[in-house]
Design a protein around this motif. Structure first.
Motif, PDB file in Angstrom:
ATOM      1  N   ARG B  23       0.931  -0.773  -0.048  1.00 44.93           N
ATOM      2  CA  ARG B  23       0.240   0.265  -0.167  1.00 44.93           C
ATOM      3  C   ARG B  23       0.891   1.375  -0.238  1.00 44.93           C
ATOM      4  O   ARG B  23       0.301   2.171  -0.319  1.00 44.93           O
ATOM      5  N   ARG B  26       1.920   1.814  -3.694  1.00 48.02           N
ATOM      6  CA  ARG B  26       1.449   1.887  -4.365  1.00 48.02           C
ATOM      7  C   ARG B  26       1.339   3.671  -4.115  1.00 48.02           C
ATOM      8  O   ARG B  26       1.603   4.424  -5.010  1.00 48.02           O
ATOM      9  N   ARG B  27       1.073   4.360  -2.639  1.00 43.40           N
ATOM     10  CA  ARG B  27       0.955   5.074  -2.222  1.00 43.40           C
ATOM     11  C   ARG B  27       1.884   6.339  -2.831  1.00 43.40           C
ATOM     12  O   ARG B  27       1.728   8.073  -3.446  1.00 43.40           O
ATOM     13  N   GLU B  30       1.976   6.539  -6.759  1.00 39.68           N
ATOM     14  CA  GLU B  30       0.963   7.602  -6.986  1.00 39.68           C
ATOM     15  C   GLU B  30       1.673   8.811  -6.504  1.00 39.68           C
ATOM     16  O   GLU B  30       1.236  10.235  -7.161  1.00 39.68           O
ATOM     17  N   SER B  33       3.958  10.012  -9.181  1.00 39.53           N
ATOM     18  CA  SER B  33       3.243  10.262 -10.353  1.00 39.53           C
ATOM     19  C   SER B  33       2.595  12.160 -11.046  1.00 39.53           C
ATOM     20  O   SER B  33       2.745  12.313 -11.185  1.00 39.53           O
ATOM     21  N   GLU B  34       2.063  12.230  -9.370  1.00 40.05           N
ATOM     22  CA  GLU B  34       1.172  13.489  -9.096  1.00 40.05           C
ATOM     23  C   GLU B  34       2.439  14.294  -9.441  1.00 40.05           C
ATOM     24  O   GLU B  34       2.238  15.477 -10.198  1.00 40.05           O
ATOM     25  N   LEU B  37       3.576  14.596 -13.202  1.00 39.79           N
ATOM     26  CA  LEU B  37       2.341  15.320 -14.318  1.00 39.79           C
ATOM     27  C   LEU B  37       2.425  16.878 -13.558  1.00 39.79           C
ATOM     28  O   LEU B  37       2.462  17.738 -14.422  1.00 39.79           O
TER      29      LEU B  37
END
Lengths: 190, 478
Positions: B23, B26-27, B30, B33-34, B37
């Motif tokens: 978890r 994954r967090r 993310e 990636s945020e 981006l």
């Protein structure tokens, strides 16, 4: 709907009802539950989850969504403290959603379909918030507003003057904020 | 369901731990990636903003429109509420900053006080936010204007709820020519990326201002030149008109002088008692004729320059007789100077259409110049021929002293005389060549001069095809 909303829902449900309950909801709704914050998933999957939660817990769907919005707000504040940093009360934070929060959301989530709010203050001190959203989740907006008020130690009374869910062309919420500590957040039908 | 054995309890705990780790992974993925981006989005936005401003700087008709666009775009890019532009004035010794009236405000009513204070304000170097930028030539940032002790508009900013401020210079050449300033309603920490972007925008805008200045100065120069040209032209016309009138007035008494000198010279009314009188009257007659020739030249040239001259006739000019007639007149002069002289008209030479008087005058001028500037023992020749292109060319060549390019230019100027050892001894008004050229021009003919010091001179009169007529009688042989 952006994956972040599903992630928040999972977190809220798991926090109040345990991880196993979330697994059960996924099974009952017939969903595989693979959501990453950056992905985009069908609105229908959120509706099915809400329906399942509503049926299982015996709570009307809109109340489920409101509860979720209220509970998600502190989690958002933990993830994105920058949006909350400049504010000490609810209303200025709500005003900043159009100008600051949603533009930032669009940066991180290309293609995010955020609503644009219109603000108006009435003579008796209420804030009117109108918006057209392609999705029937105005209860989520209401929950977020209440959650934000809780975060700032205030209470928000939200009234739906017009509602897209009732077939109106737009949603119009009347918001009154009081500097009053609300009752501690409780798990839904806990 | 059977109770899990201790082993499977361990296993469950292990799996739980692994799930928790997954978890977190994954967090974290993310979050990374945020960030990526967001960076991507922002750098694209910055690029778009720069492109927009660069395009505006290159295309805008006025620098003001480029500044206005930049102000609005920076506000929408940053989400800041206020944008405003100060211009730098260099009228006094110390540069001063004054509002250019370029304002962008999110809410006119709320910001009215600050706008008033801003547009009425005037800053010296180092004073306030724009003064600081003017002094340093660099972008500046104020986290909160209420905490800044060099921000004279603080009272107005506070009243309008403005907190953070940033400003950057527009640089043209190496001078700050304008300052753009921006204000936000929240307190903001300095953003290095934004400051760099602002500096780049400042350079782009500088180009727009440079372009406007260039265009203005080119325009101004062109206007000045046109005015000077008009003035010179009208002065020259006035001079030519004056000369034309004067020449006419001079000729009348001069004709009387020449006429009476002629009578005296020929002893028409009785013989001179003293022999010298006859000689003197010859001097009067010769000098009078010479003066008349000069006056006639001046009259011709000034008429042409005043734009009053036209071809006095458009007659058929048969060249061989004209040339042989010239060879007699010029031949005498050549003989006197010890210069060999030769005239050649190619067989089958076509006729010219124009003024015979002027064509004769052109050739007389060119030939007498050639003879004049050729030392004894040299040669002078005149050759008329039809070029393959159909132009008729009469070339006057000499083996004389020649001219440099600079001297050719002088010789073509009315009254301009090339100052050389040889020419100093020569009389003349300096009208021969200019007059020949002007008269040739009336025939649409061109005067071409090929010369070099010491290598002789060839002046060719090139008559266009339109002035050349092949006589029908001779066409059969062509």
């Amino acid at each position: 709907m952006k994956g972040i909303i599903f992630n928040l829902l999972e977190e809220v449900v798991s926090h109040h009802h345990g991880e196993a309950t979330w697994d059960k909801f996924l099974d009952a709704a017939g969903l595989d539950g693979v959501y990453t914050s950056l992905g985009t998933y069908p609105d229908d999957e959120l509706s099915r989850l809400v329906q399942t939660i509503s049926t299982t817990l015996g709570i009307p769907p809109r109340e489920c969504v409101r509860w979720f919005g209220r509970e998600a707000m502190p989690l958002l504040a933990k993830r994105y403290p920058i949006f909350f940093a400049g504010h000490t009360t609810t209303l200025p934070f709500i005003f900043s959603v159009n100008s600051t929060v949603h533009p930032e959301v669009r940066k991180i989530y290309p293609g995010a379909n955020c609503p644009v709010f219109r603000f108006e203050e009435t003579a008796d001190g209420a804030l009117l918030l109108g918006y057209e959203s392609p999705r029937p989740f105005c209860a989520l907006a209401e929950g977020f507003i209440q959650g934000a008020a809780n975060y700032f130690g205030e209470t928000a009374m939200v009234e739906h003057l017009r509602c897209g869910a009732k077939g109106d062309p737009e949603c119009l919420l009347s918001i009154r904020v009081h500097a009053m500590k609300p009752a501690d957040a409780a798990p839904l039908a806990g | 369901m059977p109770l899990p054995s201790p082993d499977s309890a361990d296993e469950t705990a292990q799996l739980r731990g692994r799930l928790g780790r997954e978890r977190k992974v994954r967090r974290e993925a993310e979050t990374l990636s945020e960030h990526a981006l967001r960076e991507l989005y922002e750098s694209r936005q910055r690029l778009e903003l720069l492109e927009k401003i660069a395009a505006a700087s290159n295309q805008a008709t006025t620098a003001e429109s480029a500044l206005r666009l930049a102000t609005t775009e920076v506000c929408s890019f940053t989400g800041w509420q206020v944008g405003h532009v100060y211009g730098v004035e260099f009228t006094t010794q110390e540069p001063r900053l004054r509002s250019l009236g370029v304002w962008h405000g999110a809410d006119a009513a709320v910001l009215a006080t600050f706008r008033l204070a801003t547009e009425a304000g005037e800053f010296a170097e180092g004073v306030g936010l724009p003064g600081r930028v003017l002094a340093s030539g660099k972008a500046a940032w104020i986290i909160n204007v209420s905490d800044d002790d060099n921000f004279p508009r603080e009272w107005a900013a506070r009243q309008c709820g403005l907190r953070a401020a940033a400003a950057f210079p527009v640089i043209s050449g190496d001078k700050v020519v304008a300052v753009l300033e921006f204000f936000a309603k929240t307190v903001r920490e300095p953003d290095e990326t934004l400051l760099r972007l602002m500096s780049q925008i400042g350079l782009q805008l500088g180009r727009a201002i440079e372009r406007e200045h260039d265009a203005e100065s080119v325009q101004r120069r062109a206007t000045d030149l046109a005015q000077a040209r008009d003035k010179a032209q009208s002065a020259n016309r006035a001079k030519s008109e004056f000369l034309a009138n004067m020449s006419h007035e001079l000729r009348t008494p001069l004709n009387a002088i020449i006429g009476f000198a002629d009578l005296m010279m020929k002893e028409t009314l009785g013989p001179h008692t003293i022999k010298s009188y006859r000689e003197y009257s010859q001097y009067i007659y010769d000098s009078g004729q010479h003066l008349l020739a000069i006056i006639n030249d001046i009259l011709d040239l000034s008429k042409i320059e005043a734009g009053k001259a036209e071809l006095d006739s458009n007659e058929r000019i048969v060249l061989p007789p004209l040339l042989s007639n010239l060879s007699e007149t010029i031949g005498l002069l050549a003989e006197k100077n010890g210069v060999a002289f030769q005239v050649t008209a190619e067989p089958g030479l076509p006729d010219l259409v124009g003024s015979e008087r002027m064509v004769r005058q052109i050739l007389v001028n060119l030939l007498s110049n050639a003879v004049k500037f050729t030392p004894a023992g040299g040669t002078v020749s005149a050759t008329a021929a039809l070029a393959p292109s159909g132009e008729l060319i009469i070339a006057v060549a000499d083996s004389g002293i020649g001219m440099s390019e600079k001297e050719i230019a002088i010789a073509l100027t009315p009254f301009g005389q090339v100052d050389s050892a040889l020419s100093r001894g020569h009389e003349g008004t300096g009208l021969g060549l200019p007059l020949a050229r002007a008269m040739a021009a009336l025939h649409q003919a061109e005067l071409r001069i090929a010369s070099a010091p010491g290598a002789g001179t060839t002046v060719s009169v090139v008559f266009p095809k339109s002035r050349v007529v092949v006589p029908t009688a001779r066409r059969a042989y062509v």
